[in-house]
Enzyme design. Structure first.
Site, short mmCIF file in Angstrom:
data_model
loop_
_atom_site.label_atom_id
_atom_site.label_comp_id
_atom_site.label_asym_id
_atom_site.label_seq_id
_atom_site.Cartn_x
_atom_site.Cartn_y
_atom_site.Cartn_z
N CYS A 162 0.79 -1.23 0.00
CA CYS A 162 0.00 0.00 0.00
C CYS A 162 0.83 1.28 0.00
CB CYS A 162 -0.94 0.00 1.20
SG CYS A 162 -0.11 0.07 2.79
N CYS A 221 10.56 10.81 1.78
CA CYS A 221 11.04 9.80 0.83
C CYS A 221 12.51 9.46 1.04
CB CYS A 221 10.82 10.27 -0.60
SG CYS A 221 9.09 10.41 -1.05
#
Length: 131
Positions: free
Chosen positions: A33, A102
């Protein structure tokens, strides 16, 4: 929004792929996910002689994974273990605030690969008999 360096690492990621004879493998994220990265390292003389990664994620995550490999390749295990998200952000010239997380993927997966390598090395040493 993205620097030229980020766009370059996204469109031309360095060290992308699988390293079949990896000495250490580290993963981070959720492949079901969200962003997910898998890092493979080859260690020669206590240095990362080769590194590869596979990733599922946004352009920023891909660029961060690529940058992480560039930062780690050739470094000693101790030096590579110190690479953090701030190093990746600095190398890329920054990320938009909403994408700064990130950089955690690459650094975390690299540290997991190093831990995996060190555990394997320790296990091999424990199986050695000294006569």
């Amino acid at each position: 929004m993205y620097t030229e360096k980020i766009l370059d690492h996204f469109t031309n990621p360095r060290n992308l792929g699988v390293l079949e004879d990896a000495d250490g493998i580290g993963v981070l994220g959720d492949p079901g996910c969200g962003d997910y990265i898998k890092v493979y390292i080859k260690v020669t003389d206590d240095h990362i002689s080769d590194i590869r990664f596979q990733i599922a994620g946004c352009p920023a995550a891909i660029a961060c994974g690529s940058a992480m490999t560039e930062l780690a390749k050739g470094k000693s295990i101790d030096e590579a273990a110190e690479i953090c998200d701030a190093d990746i952000l600095e190398y890329l010239g920054g990320l938009p605030e909403e994408k700064a997380h990130c950089s955690n993927l690459g650094a975390g997966a690299l540290q997991n690969a190093i831990i995996n390598y060190l555990v394997k090395a320790l296990q091999q040493q424990e199986h050695v008999t000294v006569i």
